[in-house]
Design an enzyme around this catalytic site. Structure first.
Site, PDB file in Angstrom:
ATOM      1  N   HIS A 111       0.838  -1.217   0.000  1.00  0.00           N
ATOM      2  CA  HIS A 111       0.000   0.000   0.000  1.00  0.00           C
ATOM      3  C   HIS A 111       0.867   1.259   0.000  1.00  0.00           C
ATOM      4  O   HIS A 111       0.441   2.297   0.506  1.00  0.00           O
ATOM      5  CB  HIS A 111      -0.938   0.062   1.207  1.00  0.00           C
ATOM      6  CG  HIS A 111      -1.686  -1.206   1.470  1.00  0.00           C
ATOM      7  ND1 HIS A 111      -2.969  -1.428   1.022  1.00  0.00           N
ATOM      8  CD2 HIS A 111      -1.307  -2.345   2.130  1.00  0.00           C
ATOM      9  CE1 HIS A 111      -3.359  -2.640   1.407  1.00  0.00           C
ATOM     10  NE2 HIS A 111      -2.367  -3.217   2.073  1.00  0.00           N
ATOM     11  N   SER A 170      15.287  20.940 -17.930  1.00  0.00           N
ATOM     12  CA  SER A 170      14.149  21.819 -18.167  1.00  0.00           C
ATOM     13  C   SER A 170      14.634  23.061 -18.893  1.00  0.00           C
ATOM     14  O   SER A 170      15.749  23.529 -18.667  1.00  0.00           O
ATOM     15  CB  SER A 170      13.519  22.203 -16.828  1.00  0.00           C
ATOM     16  OG  SER A 170      12.839  23.444 -16.945  1.00  0.00           O
ATOM     17  N   LYS A 221      16.734  21.486 -12.833  1.00  0.00           N
ATOM     18  CA  LYS A 221      15.970  20.255 -13.011  1.00  0.00           C
ATOM     19  C   LYS A 221      16.741  19.127 -13.695  1.00  0.00           C
ATOM     20  O   LYS A 221      17.547  19.345 -14.583  1.00  0.00           O
ATOM     21  CB  LYS A 221      14.701  20.520 -13.846  1.00  0.00           C
ATOM     22  CG  LYS A 221      13.620  21.300 -13.143  1.00  0.00           C
ATOM     23  CD  LYS A 221      13.035  20.597 -11.933  1.00  0.00           C
ATOM     24  CE  LYS A 221      12.261  19.322 -12.262  1.00  0.00           C
ATOM     25  NZ  LYS A 221      10.972  19.607 -12.886  1.00  0.00           N
ATOM     26  N   GLU A 258       9.382   7.906 -17.529  1.00  0.00           N
ATOM     27  CA  GLU A 258       8.008   8.375 -17.748  1.00  0.00           C
ATOM     28  C   GLU A 258       7.461   7.894 -19.083  1.00  0.00           C
ATOM     29  O   GLU A 258       6.296   7.533 -19.207  1.00  0.00           O
ATOM     30  CB  GLU A 258       7.960   9.905 -17.671  1.00  0.00           C
ATOM     31  CG  GLU A 258       8.213  10.416 -16.264  1.00  0.00           C
ATOM     32  CD  GLU A 258       8.443  11.920 -16.250  1.00  0.00           C
ATOM     33  OE1 GLU A 258       7.550  12.641 -15.778  1.00  0.00           O
ATOM     34  OE2 GLU A 258       9.497  12.374 -16.707  1.00  0.00           O
TER      35      GLU A 258
END
Ligand code: ARG
Length: 472
Positions: free
Chosen positions: A157, A278, A284, A291
């Site tokens: 969980h 970025s 970044k 992804e």
């Protein structure tokens, strides 16, 4: 009617809009090599049964070989009027060699021809993918080895649950990938049955030898029902399902590693080479590869859905709907192959941040279950032991203590007289890990055995590209 295979019955030409609506050449040209291989095997069989002369067969083989070279060299002209790759190749052959070329389509229909090409393509794609799976398994095993000293908090969980060895964690993915391999192998077995010779739907009155063609093309059997062949795309649906499972396995893993690479977790160091930056925020470093692996699973699920809806309610034998099988099949294989390849790159390059993980391993009472099992070992019923340890965790929380080991001997003994000073031997994450013993658990000796087993298996297993046997 120039170039049409059905000229005889038709009075006029085909509407240009219909041609462009019905064409498949824009995507099925990918099957050129498989189509030619199937045609050569078919021609040789026609020669053996006396439907082609030796000279005609020789001309056909030579013509097809030339066409293959032209397509490979990018010198072949594709035109809309010729609908698909099968018509293109046959028409080009006839242009090259004349009447002998007009005999190639003897005892064959595009219905069985298309499936034969598609099966050959899928079989090769399965073998390529299997090699990619092995590659990723190897990367996982190497990482399992590299991180042998690391203990991870295990989650259920997404809440801290019990400690697990990092090696155990990596080997969990090796198991999943192994099931994927076995599903692929299974699917390959059912696929590997020759469709050619079923002709349009009913077979042929000509004396063909389908077993010889099967032998030549490396099929292990011959489809026993011509009607079934004409409508069967089970192999495509099934392989896309297997691809979906692989994509889902990778998506879950990618999600986990995206989380692990956050500032909040700080479990994972991704090398610069696999990250992107970025355009506005100079600090970044983003895990875009992970992804996209997660995101592209959507395409594969989409392909599976397309297939399931495509075949739903199709009546027996060939229906033109089936032309829609190729794009989702190609896309699913392309996507999963790339996902697997990049997953291996990430696994090879990424390292667990052992110090950061260790620094917070004391949080979350990861040893609570082991302590409970210690009490069970001393004769307490599980339900009772669960309650006793639950109360101790509650006591820790009320006092702001992060570890069960922070409780005094008196606190422990007060919870249950069986909790003497010797429980210090099972408290703490390291002790908890050492306490495991069941087969398949994260017990250090068990995990070492499993690592050894996988090292051995992946050494002897097919090197990328597959063994001779599998390539057939
Ligand atoms: N281009 C079609 C396909 O790829 C071939 C159609 C074969 N059969 C037919 N009766 N039109 O499926």
């Amino acid at each position: 009617m120039a170039g049409k295979a059905w000229g005889g019955r038709f009075a006029g030409g085909t509407d240009r809009r219909v041609e462009s609506f019905t064409e498949s050449i824009s995507f099925d040209r990918r099957l050129f090599e498989q189509d030619i291989r199937g045609s050569i095997a078919h021609a040789r069989m026609l020669r053996e049964v006396g439907l082609l002369t030796v000279e005609e067969c020789r001309l056909i083989e030579r013509g097809l070989t030339e066409i293959r070279a032209e397509i490979e060299a990018g010198e072949f002209a594709f035109v809309l009027e010729r609908e698909d790759i099968h018509m293109h190749i046959e028409a080009a052959l006839i242009e090259k060699i004349g009447d002998a070329g007009r005999k190639l389509h003897t005892a064959r229909s595009r219905n069985d021809q298309v499936v034969t090409g598609l099966k050959l393509w899928t079989r090769e794609a399965i073998d390529r993918l299997d090699a990619r799976l092995v590659e990723l398994q190897r990367a996982m095993v190497a990482s399992a080895d590299r991180h042998r000293a690391v203990i991870l908090p295990g989650y259920t969980h997404m809440q801290r649950a019990q400690p697990v060895l990092a090696t155990h964690y990596f080997l969990a993915y090796v198991e999943k990938l192994e099931r994927d391999r076995s599903r692929l192998a299974d699917c390959r077995k059912r696929l590997n049955v020759l469709p050619l010779g079923a002709a349009a739907l009913a077979g042929t009155s000509l004396p063909i030898d389908r077993h010889a063609v099967a032998e030549e093309l490396g099929f292990e059997g011959v489809a026993a029902n011509s009607l079934d062949v004409s409508s069967d795309r089970d192999f495509a649906v099934e392989s896309v399902f297997v691809l979906t499972m692989i994509a889902e396995h990778l998506a879950g893993w990618a999600e986990e590693w995206i989380l692990w690479s956050t500032q909040e977790f700080g479990f994972l160091a991704l090398p610069d080479a696999i990250c992107t930056g970025s355009s506005i925020m100079p600090q970044k470093k983003n895990p875009d590869v992970l992804e996209l692996i997660r995101g592209r699973s959507a395409r594969v699920v989409g392909s599976l859905t397309t297939f399931l809806v495509l075949i739903k309610g199709l009546p027996m034998a060939y229906n033109r709907d089936l032309q829609e099988d190729k794009e989702p099949l190609f896309d699913a294989f392309d996507t999963v192959e790339a996902n697997l390849q990049l997953a291996a790159v990430v696994v090879e390059g990424a390292n667990l941040r052992a110090d950061r993980i260790a620094a917070r391993l004391d949080e979350g009472y990861l040893d609570a279950t082991t302590l409970m099992e210690h009490l069970i070992g001393l004769g307490l019923p599980q339900r009772t032991a669960h309650e006793v340890i639950g109360r101790l965790v509650g006591l820790c929380e009320s006092r702001g203590l992060t570890r069960l080991a922070d409780l005094s001997d008196a606190d422990l003994a007060a919870a249950d007289p069986r909790l003497g000073p010797e429980v210090r031997g099972v408290l703490g994450v390291e002790n908890a890990v050492k306490a495991f013993r069941s087969y398949g658990s994260t017990a250090p000796a068990e995990v070492e055995d499993q690592l050894e087993r996988w090292r051995g298996r992946l050494q002897t297993d097919a090197a990328p590209g597959g063994s001779k046997e599998r390539q057939r």
